[in-house]
Design a protein around this motif. Sequence first.
Motif, PDB file in Angstrom:
ATOM      1  N   THR A 154       0.759  -1.191  -0.097  1.00  0.00           N
ATOM      2  CA  THR A 154       0.190   0.624   0.464  1.00  0.00           C
ATOM      3  C   THR A 154       0.934   1.259  -0.419  1.00  0.00           C
ATOM      4  O   THR A 154       0.808   2.562  -0.281  1.00  0.00           O
ATOM      5  CB  THR A 154      -0.641  -0.258   1.020  1.00  0.00           C
ATOM      6  OG1 THR A 154      -0.149   0.233   2.373  1.00  0.00           O
ATOM      7  CG2 THR A 154      -1.747  -1.164   1.194  1.00  0.00           C
ATOM      8  N   ALA A 197      -1.694  -2.581  -6.944  1.00  0.00           N
ATOM      9  CA  ALA A 197      -2.069  -2.411  -7.955  1.00  0.00           C
ATOM     10  C   ALA A 197      -1.769  -0.917  -8.958  1.00  0.00           C
ATOM     11  O   ALA A 197      -0.726  -0.539  -8.634  1.00  0.00           O
ATOM     12  CB  ALA A 197      -4.003  -1.409  -7.007  1.00  0.00           C
ATOM     13  N   GLU A 244      -5.272   3.989  -6.737  1.00  0.00           N
ATOM     14  CA  GLU A 244      -5.234   2.709  -6.123  1.00  0.00           C
ATOM     15  C   GLU A 244      -4.258   1.660  -5.535  1.00  0.00           C
ATOM     16  O   GLU A 244      -3.419   2.095  -6.514  1.00  0.00           O
ATOM     17  CB  GLU A 244      -6.085   1.442  -6.868  1.00  0.00           C
ATOM     18  CG  GLU A 244      -7.421   1.561  -8.089  1.00  0.00           C
ATOM     19  CD  GLU A 244      -7.455   0.809  -9.118  1.00  0.00           C
ATOM     20  OE1 GLU A 244      -8.282  -0.061  -8.585  1.00  0.00           O
ATOM     21  OE2 GLU A 244      -7.211   0.355 -10.458  1.00  0.00           O
ATOM     22  N   SER A 245      -4.602   0.777  -4.335  1.00  0.00           N
ATOM     23  CA  SER A 245      -4.048   0.356  -4.238  1.00  0.00           C
ATOM     24  C   SER A 245      -4.275  -1.011  -3.083  1.00  0.00           C
ATOM     25  O   SER A 245      -5.572  -1.108  -3.415  1.00  0.00           O
ATOM     26  CB  SER A 245      -2.489   1.348  -2.633  1.00  0.00           C
ATOM     27  OG  SER A 245      -4.015   1.091  -1.229  1.00  0.00           O
ATOM     28  N   THR A 246      -3.427  -1.635  -3.486  1.00  0.00           N
ATOM     29  CA  THR A 246      -4.018  -3.441  -3.076  1.00  0.00           C
ATOM     30  C   THR A 246      -2.987  -3.249  -1.309  1.00  0.00           C
ATOM     31  O   THR A 246      -1.859  -3.464  -1.502  1.00  0.00           O
ATOM     32  CB  THR A 246      -3.042  -4.433  -4.110  1.00  0.00           C
ATOM     33  OG1 THR A 246      -3.941  -3.580  -5.523  1.00  0.00           O
ATOM     34  CG2 THR A 246      -3.972  -5.359  -4.005  1.00  0.00           C
TER      35      THR A 246
END
Length: 111
Positions: free
Chosen positions: A48, A76, A104-106
């Motif tokens: 993240t 992402a 976005e982040s994962t």
Amino acid sequence: MSITVTFIDPHGKPIEARGAAGDCLLRLGQAAGLPLEGTCEGQMACSTCHVIVAPEWFARLPAACEEEEDMLDFAAGVRRTSRLSCQITLTPELDGLVVSVPAESTDVRRM
Ligand code: FES
């Protein structure tokens, strides 16, 4: 000596932040209000903290280790110049660094 980093936020707006040698890029970005979660606090377990380094700066950073490369596979919107900001320590050579924060982040731990 202060080190200036320009973060491009997810809307394309440049945000300038000043740090010192030894500071962590993730912490600098968080302090400047960028949406970098960094939920694993630099343990290379979440992704993240993913940023995209400006191409002209990418080769000037120390290379990513294998664990970082593996974690980036889950980030992402990953690009060729992606890095984990928790793994980048500011040095005087990085004065002027430019990185983009993806929209976005994962969090790998939630996958
Ligand atoms: S803060 Fe989790 S990988 Fe960087």
